[in-house]
Design an enzyme around this catalytic site. Structure first.
Site, PDB file in Angstrom:
ATOM      1  N   TYR A 192       0.745  -1.119   0.089  1.00  0.00           N
ATOM      2  CA  TYR A 192      -0.001   0.106  -0.039  1.00  0.00           C
ATOM      3  C   TYR A 192       1.000   1.286   0.065  1.00  0.00           C
ATOM      4  CZ  TYR A 192       0.648  -0.444   5.022  1.00  0.00           C
ATOM      5  OH  TYR A 192       1.382  -0.717   6.220  1.00  0.00           O
ATOM      6  N   HIS A 208       6.292  -0.237   0.918  1.00  0.00           N
ATOM      7  CA  HIS A 208       5.951   0.641   0.187  1.00  0.00           C
ATOM      8  C   HIS A 208       6.865   0.510  -1.245  1.00  0.00           C
ATOM      9  CE1 HIS A 208       3.528   2.100   3.152  1.00  0.00           C
ATOM     10  NE2 HIS A 208       4.876   2.417   3.714  1.00  0.00           N
TER      11      HIS A 208
END
Ligand SMILES: *[C@@H]1O[C@H](CO)[C@@H](O)[C@H](O)[C@H]1NC(C)=O
Ligand SMILES: *[C@@H]1O[C@H](CO)[C@@H](O)[C@H](O)[C@H]1NC(C)=O
Ligand SMILES: *[C@@H]1O[C@H](CO)[C@@H](O)[C@H](O)[C@H]1NC(C)=O
Ligand SMILES: *[C@@H]1O[C@H](CO)[C@@H](O)[C@H](O)[C@H]1NC(C)=O
Ligand SMILES: *[C@@H]1O[C@H](CO)[C@@H](O)[C@H](O)[C@H]1NC(C)=O
Length: 331
Positions: free
Chosen positions: A260, A306
């Site tokens: 995410y 990430h």
């Protein structure tokens, strides 16, 4: 020549010039993109030439015929959670609940109901108009801010966004002093001053329970690890980042890369949706390729959940397409 005839000629000449000038302007403005300035210089609500979505020289949300941007940008996506849009679609709820798995999550809708008894349920910033020019500084925590002298430029924007552990004391010349919005989650929480809006990013139901508790009783003291039980922040200014918007950023802008998006990237997309002009500071590595914070040159930041490189590539593309202005170090 009679005075009447003379006036008629003058009127005709004036009309002729006005029509010619207008036609020239219209022709060139729409044919030649280098005359972009003309089109945008007239962005005033009271001006017949006003066609753009905002009053700045350039508007972030202006599609300007860029297919890459238009494909990704959805103006109807609202970045903040309200009691109403807090009801998630099944898809979104399922995706969101897997970000940071929690074995025994509480009932999401009941927690959201309780949340809006503690924080306001107002709609903010949905006031885009041809008369608005809202400028924003998005300030990441990269070491490339050190020695940048960007402070005054950062502070000159209407909104100044900072994130996670960011602080300004001792670094004012490089990072500025104002903070209108501070983006954080329970594990990165810090106390804020009364004028700053806390923009809370929830990654699990427990995070929502934490913010309720941290603003009231202080009973939630641990998520993955011990967290601040209380947070000093203006309760009337707390905003909640929408999980639906978070998924939109992941799907549309990251095209599913990484688990995410990072706080920095989420703040950037927030800005692109509510600001008319976006200046970005402190993103990416420093000039030596090191990823660290401006206050701590020893700590390397791992490229973990990430996809930092992909995020940075998107950031560079946004800059290339003049959607943001990216400052990479010393002015
Ligand atoms: C944009 O967002 C709105 C509101 O969430 C949604 O209804 C619409 O389908 C989206 N448009 C596109 C092209 O994805
Ligand atoms: C969403 O999930 C609930 C229960 O899991 C189900 O009852 C409902 O029909 C689903 N809604 C949609 C639109 O799929
Ligand atoms: C959560 O609570 C709501 C009402 O408070 C209820 O309608 C819903 O069924 C509950 N959901 C689950 C998964 O238990
Ligand atoms: C908050 O804003 C007011 C009005 O702009 C200002 O006078 C005050 O000093 C600010 N307080 C802090 C803590 O920055
Ligand atoms: C980022 O862009 C560079 C240059 O275009 C490319 O080589 C690299 O693969 C991209 N990285 C990611 C993660 O997409």
């Amino acid at each position: 020549m009679s005075p009447l005839k003379g006036r008629r000629i003058r009127t005709c000449a004036l009309l002729f010039f006005a029509v010619t000038f207008t036609m020239l302007l219209l022709t060139y403005t729409f044919r030649d993109p280098s005359l972009y300035f003309f089109k945008h210089a007239f962005h005033r609500p009271d001006n017949v030439f006003s066609k753009g979505p905002c009053a700045c020289h350039r508007c972030t949300s202006d599609p300007e015929g860029d297919p890459w941007f238009t494909e990704r940008f959805n103006q109807s996506m609202y970045p903040l959670m309200t009691r109403e849009n807090g009801i998630l679609s099944n898809d979104t709820l399922q995706w969101w609940q897997l970000l940071q798995p929690d074995e025994h999550p509480a009932n999401y809708s009941q927690v959201v109901e309780k949340l809006f008894q503690v924080v306001p349920n107002d709609v903010h910033y949905a006031d885009a108009s041809p008369g608005r020019c809202r400028t924003c500084s998005v300030v990441g925590n990269s070491g490339n801010l050190k020695g940048s002298q960007c402070g005054p430029l950062i502070d000159a924007s209407d909104f100044v966004f900072r994130m996670n552990e960011a602080f300004t004391e001792g670094y004012e010349e490089d990072v500025g002093t104002r903070t209108t919005h501070h983006f954080l989650y329970p594990e990165s929480a810090k106390d804020l001053d009364d004028n700053t809006s806390l923009v809370f990013i929830p990654f699990k139901v427990l995070d929502l329970q934490w913010i309720i508790s941290a603003l009231t009783t202080g009973t939630v003291t641990k998520t993955f690890f011990p967290v601040k039980s209380k947070i000093k922040a203006n309760k009337d200014k707390v905003l909640i980042y929408s999980p639906t918007f978070l998924k939109y950023v992941h799907d549309s802008w990251m095209e599913g890369h990484g688990q995410y998006p990072s706080t920095g990237f989420l703040s950037l997309l927030f800005a692109i949706h509510i600001c008319d002009k976006v200046n970005v500071f402190g993103f990416g590595a420093d000039q030596y390729g090191n990823w660290h914070h401006y206050w701590d040159f020893n700590a390397g930041i791992p490229n973990s959940i990430h996809d930092r490189d992909y995020e940075y590539n998107v950031t560079l593309l946004l800059a290339e397409k003049h959607k943001i202005k990216l400052y990479k170090g010393r002015l």
